[in-house]
Design a protein around this motif. Structure first.
Motif, PDB file in Angstrom:
ATOM      1  N   THR A  98       0.883  -1.180   0.067  1.00 18.39           N
ATOM      2  CA  THR A  98       0.043  -0.065  -0.117  1.00 18.39           C
ATOM      3  C   THR A  98       0.914   1.247  -0.027  1.00 18.39           C
ATOM      4  N   CYS A  99       0.318   2.472  -0.381  1.00 17.77           N
ATOM      5  CA  CYS A  99       1.146   3.647  -0.246  1.00 17.77           C
ATOM      6  C   CYS A  99       1.411   3.922   1.174  1.00 17.77           C
ATOM      7  N   ALA A 100       2.476   4.214   1.636  1.00 14.65           N
ATOM      8  CA  ALA A 100       2.971   4.626   2.929  1.00 14.65           C
ATOM      9  C   ALA A 100       2.532   5.965   3.152  1.00 14.65           C
ATOM     10  N   ALA A 101       2.029   6.740   2.380  1.00 15.11           N
ATOM     11  CA  ALA A 101       1.526   7.886   2.688  1.00 15.11           C
ATOM     12  C   ALA A 101      -0.261   7.727   3.124  1.00 15.11           C
ATOM     13  N   CYS A 102      -0.995   7.115   2.274  1.00 16.58           N
ATOM     14  CA  CYS A 102      -2.073   7.285   2.626  1.00 16.58           C
ATOM     15  C   CYS A 102      -2.856   5.833   2.746  1.00 16.58           C
ATOM     16  N   GLY A 103      -2.194   4.904   2.496  1.00 14.37           N
ATOM     17  CA  GLY A 103      -2.729   3.415   2.556  1.00 14.37           C
ATOM     18  C   GLY A 103      -3.410   2.975   1.572  1.00 14.37           C
ATOM     19  N   SER A 147       3.046   7.536  -9.560  1.00 17.94           N
ATOM     20  CA  SER A 147       2.583   8.054  -8.278  1.00 17.94           C
ATOM     21  C   SER A 147       1.411   7.627  -7.839  1.00 17.94           C
ATOM     22  N   CYS A 148       1.096   7.755  -6.521  1.00 11.85           N
ATOM     23  CA  CYS A 148      -0.209   7.347  -5.945  1.00 11.85           C
ATOM     24  C   CYS A 148      -1.395   8.203  -6.430  1.00 11.85           C
ATOM     25  N   ALA A 149      -2.300   7.806  -6.898  1.00 12.60           N
ATOM     26  CA  ALA A 149      -3.274   8.560  -7.476  1.00 12.60           C
ATOM     27  C   ALA A 149      -4.187   9.471  -6.526  1.00 12.60           C
ATOM     28  N   ARG A 150      -4.265   8.934  -5.468  1.00 14.15           N
ATOM     29  CA  ARG A 150      -4.932   9.549  -4.220  1.00 14.15           C
ATOM     30  C   ARG A 150      -4.397  10.618  -3.688  1.00 14.15           C
ATOM     31  N   CYS A 151      -2.991  10.197  -3.175  1.00 18.65           N
ATOM     32  CA  CYS A 151      -2.329  11.568  -2.493  1.00 18.65           C
ATOM     33  C   CYS A 151      -1.386  12.278  -3.222  1.00 18.65           C
ATOM     34  N   GLY A 152      -1.057  11.664  -4.390  1.00 19.76           N
ATOM     35  CA  GLY A 152       0.049  12.259  -5.248  1.00 19.76           C
ATOM     36  C   GLY A 152       1.483  11.809  -4.895  1.00 19.76           C
TER      37      GLY A 152
HETATM   38 ZN   LIG Z   1      -1.106   7.722  -1.438  1.00 17.57          ZN
END
Ligand SMILES: [Zn+2]
Length: 191
Positions: A98-103, A147-152
């Protein structure tokens, strides 16, 4: 934050690696405590409906408070971790990355392969819409940033030299991912 890729690009070597080490991270790896009032589960935080999500837009101070320095450098400053430094490079258990910033769940263990580059590598994302791709034609090279599309949050790059069935190699920084073993996933996610 894109301008900080300049250092990484100038030091870029070869076509098989993600890119080179731009900054040596000497910071301690422990994560800072989050100060958000309604803190979501940042290890695994999929949208309620698969494929549907709202972008997360936060000031840089939010991410600085949330992320450890090494993760902040990659996710928010487009840094690159040193190859063969992430334990996730050798992670072979079944589960979700998962994205380490937003999961947001970005990659599944089924698509992970050993690229030999020293960075966690996948041939496909869990869901195409969870991945943002930006063509980068600067400095005489064509690279595609992932990039993560949700948090960038910057994850790495994708190259057209991966294995079947896609022929793609998503070359991802381990520090910008969390690994959630299958046993820790909600029941509905295991099938
Ligand atoms: Zn993210």
């Amino acid at each position: 934050m894109r301008f900080l890729t300049l250092l990484a690009v100038l030091l870029f070597f070869g076509g098989t690696a993600c890119n080179s080490q731009a900054k040596v991270q000497t910071a301690t790896p422990e994560a800072k405590a989050t100060t958000t009032d309604a803190a979501p589960d940042y290890n695994y935080n999929p949208p309620a409906e698969a494929g549907q999500f709202e972008k997360i837009e936060k000031p840089e101070s939010y991410w600085q408070d949330l992320l450890a320095p090494a993760a902040y450098n990659v996710l928010r400053e487009d840094g690159t971790e040193r190859s063969f430094t992430s334990p996730l490079n050798d992670e072979k258990r079944a589960g979700v990355f998962t994205c380490a910033a937003c999961g947001l769940p970005l990659f599944a263990s089924e698509t992970k392969f050993d690229s030999g580059t020293g960075w966690p590598s996948f041939y496909a994302p869990i869901n195409d819409v969870y991945i943002q791709q930006d063509v980068d034609n600067r400095y005489g090279m064509r690279r595609v940033e992932v990039s993560c599309a949700r948090c960038g949050g910057h994850q790495g790059h994708v190259f057209p030299d991966g294995p079947d069935p896609t022929g793609l190699r998503y070359c991802i920084n381990g520090v910008s991912l969390n690994f959630v073993p299958e046993a820790d996933l909600p029941q509905a996610e295991k099938n």
